[in-house]
Scaffold this motif. Structure first.
Motif, PDB file in Angstrom:
ATOM      1  N   PRO A 114     102.538  12.603  50.182  1.00 19.72           N
ATOM      2  CA  PRO A 114     102.718  11.661  50.394  1.00 19.72           C
ATOM      3  C   PRO A 114     102.896  10.216  51.431  1.00 19.72           C
ATOM      4  N   ALA A 115     102.467   9.347  50.627  1.00 22.83           N
ATOM      5  CA  ALA A 115     101.919   8.207  50.968  1.00 22.83           C
ATOM      6  C   ALA A 115     102.594   7.356  52.086  1.00 22.83           C
ATOM      7  N   ALA A 116     104.327   7.561  51.385  1.00 24.70           N
ATOM      8  CA  ALA A 116     104.861   6.671  52.630  1.00 24.70           C
ATOM      9  C   ALA A 116     104.961   7.975  53.896  1.00 24.70           C
ATOM     10  N   ASN A 117     104.955   8.986  53.825  1.00 24.76           N
ATOM     11  CA  ASN A 117     104.748   9.592  54.705  1.00 24.76           C
ATOM     12  C   ASN A 117     103.165   9.158  55.764  1.00 24.76           C
ATOM     13  N   GLN A 173     103.452  -1.201  58.956  1.00 28.26           N
ATOM     14  CA  GLN A 173     102.565  -0.991  57.323  1.00 28.26           C
ATOM     15  C   GLN A 173     103.789   0.271  57.010  1.00 28.26           C
ATOM     16  N   PRO A 174     104.448   0.935  57.978  1.00 24.56           N
ATOM     17  CA  PRO A 174     105.411   1.955  57.295  1.00 24.56           C
ATOM     18  C   PRO A 174     106.092   1.493  55.891  1.00 24.56           C
ATOM     19  N   VAL A 175     106.816   0.064  56.122  1.00 21.82           N
ATOM     20  CA  VAL A 175     107.610   0.055  55.179  1.00 21.82           C
ATOM     21  C   VAL A 175     106.735  -0.576  54.120  1.00 21.82           C
ATOM     22  N   CYS A 176     105.509  -1.300  53.858  1.00 22.79           N
ATOM     23  CA  CYS A 176     104.642  -2.020  52.926  1.00 22.79           C
ATOM     24  C   CYS A 176     104.650  -0.797  52.209  1.00 22.79           C
ATOM     25  N   VAL A 177     104.048   0.404  52.876  1.00 21.17           N
ATOM     26  CA  VAL A 177     103.712   1.634  51.882  1.00 21.17           C
ATOM     27  C   VAL A 177     104.850   2.077  51.144  1.00 21.17           C
ATOM     28  N   ALA A 178     105.955   2.490  51.863  1.00 19.71           N
ATOM     29  CA  ALA A 178     106.954   3.366  51.282  1.00 19.71           C
ATOM     30  C   ALA A 178     107.532   1.864  49.988  1.00 19.71           C
ATOM     31  N   LEU A 179     107.298   1.144  50.327  1.00 16.84           N
ATOM     32  CA  LEU A 179     107.612  -0.191  49.393  1.00 16.84           C
ATOM     33  C   LEU A 179     106.534   0.281  47.935  1.00 16.84           C
ATOM     34  N   GLU A 219     106.899   7.634  44.503  1.00 13.22           N
ATOM     35  CA  GLU A 219     107.497   8.603  44.849  1.00 13.22           C
ATOM     36  C   GLU A 219     109.114   8.124  45.643  1.00 13.22           C
ATOM     37  N   PRO A 220     110.017   9.047  45.979  1.00 10.87           N
ATOM     38  CA  PRO A 220     110.940   9.304  46.318  1.00 10.87           C
ATOM     39  C   PRO A 220     111.422   8.652  48.254  1.00 10.87           C
ATOM     40  N   THR A 221     112.182   8.186  48.556  1.00 12.22           N
ATOM     41  CA  THR A 221     112.447   8.135  49.509  1.00 12.22           C
ATOM     42  C   THR A 221     113.954   8.199  50.372  1.00 12.22           C
ATOM     43  N   GLY A 222     114.241   9.029  50.960  1.00 13.35           N
ATOM     44  CA  GLY A 222     115.438   9.124  51.478  1.00 13.35           C
ATOM     45  C   GLY A 222     115.557   8.553  52.723  1.00 13.35           C
TER      46      GLY A 222
END
Length: 328
Positions: A134-137, A289-295, A303-306
């Motif tokens: 997943p993109a967030a990971n 970056q991870p905050v932006c990618v997750a959003l 994509e779910p974010t848990g």
């Protein structure tokens, strides 16, 4: 003897008075107090702003890699990305690179290594990771790259403090928990992404050693050209084994984005930021970056974010902030 001594004393007194008058008349020539001189704030602000720009643009490229994972083979994705980037940079950088061809030839090893790490290998690994991860990971794993930049700097002779070493441990713990959440088993995409983070950290640290006098835009064009040429054999193999992809609006527009924005614009901004403020300080900005990618992945790819991802993100970002905020 006494007369000679009086004359000598008079000459010394006159010399001291003359020096005192010169110091008074030209205070700028007086010795400055000891201490660190004040650093200009403008280059630091510009460097931080450019690092933020590159980080935000690259956040979109991770989402693009994930979105194209099923339609464009990773090597072909990387190849056409750099073909587009080369076409964008060529009008500005080709002539400058040609004027500095003798300097580039003298430092050809450095140029080829930078091209291999930052162009050929890094983005191909990111695209390969996007097939299964997943993109967030992807964004959260890449958030550990500032720690890798610090390690590369240490290998180059820069001393690391206790806080930076502590930050390294915390961030690495977050990455291990993130990618090993299912029975501590690394997925193939996670491993590809860790390898990509290592490449990017090495590339950023290498930029600190860019030959003096080598023009930034000319260097960018040269690395794009060399990296694209190095990709040619792998691209040929991919075409023979996997076949080509169908150019549709769903594939062309993302390739244009990663070619123009994520390559030409973002790499120029990042390289300039590293030259102004150094890889460790620029890397501190990378935690956005991870905050932006997750959003973006939540908004565009659903994509779910848990809570587990949020906890790992907190560990990674906390470690990066702790390590990057420490003084050398």
């Amino acid at each position: 003897m006494a007369t000679a001594a009086r004359h000598t004393t008079a000459r010394r007194t006159t010399a001291r008075r003359t020096n005192a008058r010169r110091t008074t008349a030209h205070p700028a020539e007086a010795p400055t107090p000891t201490g660190d001189p004040a650093r200009p704030t403008a280059p630091v602000a510009l460097g931080l702003a450019l690092a933020v720009l590159a980080t935000l643009v690259w956040s979109g490229s991770f989402v693009t890699s994930r979105a194209l994972g099923d339609s464009v083979p990773p090597v072909q994705h990387a190849f056409w990305r750099w073909v587009v980037a080369l076409a964008v940079v060529a009008p500005f950088g080709a002539r400058r690179a040609w004027r500095q061809r003798a300097l580039i030839r003298r430092h050809l090893g450095f140029v080829v290594l930078a091209s291999l790490l930052g162009v050929t290998v890094y983005n191909t690994l990111v695209n390969q990771a996007g097939v299964t991860t997943p993109a967030a990971n992807m964004g959260m794993i890449m958030a550990a790259s500032p720690v890798l930049m610090a390690l590369c700097e240490r290998a180059g002779g820069v001393r690391l403090g206790v806080r930076r070493v502590a930050g390294l441990g915390v961030a690495c713990a977050g990455v291990l928990l993130l990618v090993g959440g299912d029975g501590a088993a690394f997925s193939a995409g996670d491993l590809w992404m860790i390898a990509a983070a290592c490449c990017f950290g090495s590339y950023s640290a290498l930029l600190r050693r860019r030959p003096e006098g080598l023009d930034g835009v000319g260097f960018l064009f040269t690395t794009f050209l060399a990296g694209t040429v190095l990709l040619l054999p792998a691209h040929g193999v991919s075409l023979a084994v996997q076949g080509g992809f169908h150019p549709t609006p769903g594939t062309v527009w993302p390739l244009l984005y990663v070619g123009v924005a994520s390559s030409a614009v973002a790499f120029f901004a990042w390289n300039k930021a590293v030259s102004l403020i150094g890889p460790s300080r620029a890397g501190a900005v990378y935690y956005l970056q991870p905050v932006c990618v997750a959003l973006l992945s939540w908004t565009l790819l659903a994509e779910p974010t848990g809570w587990a991802q949020a906890g790992c993100m907190a560990l990674i970002l906390g470690g990066v902030v702790l390590g990057a905020g420490a003084r050398r």
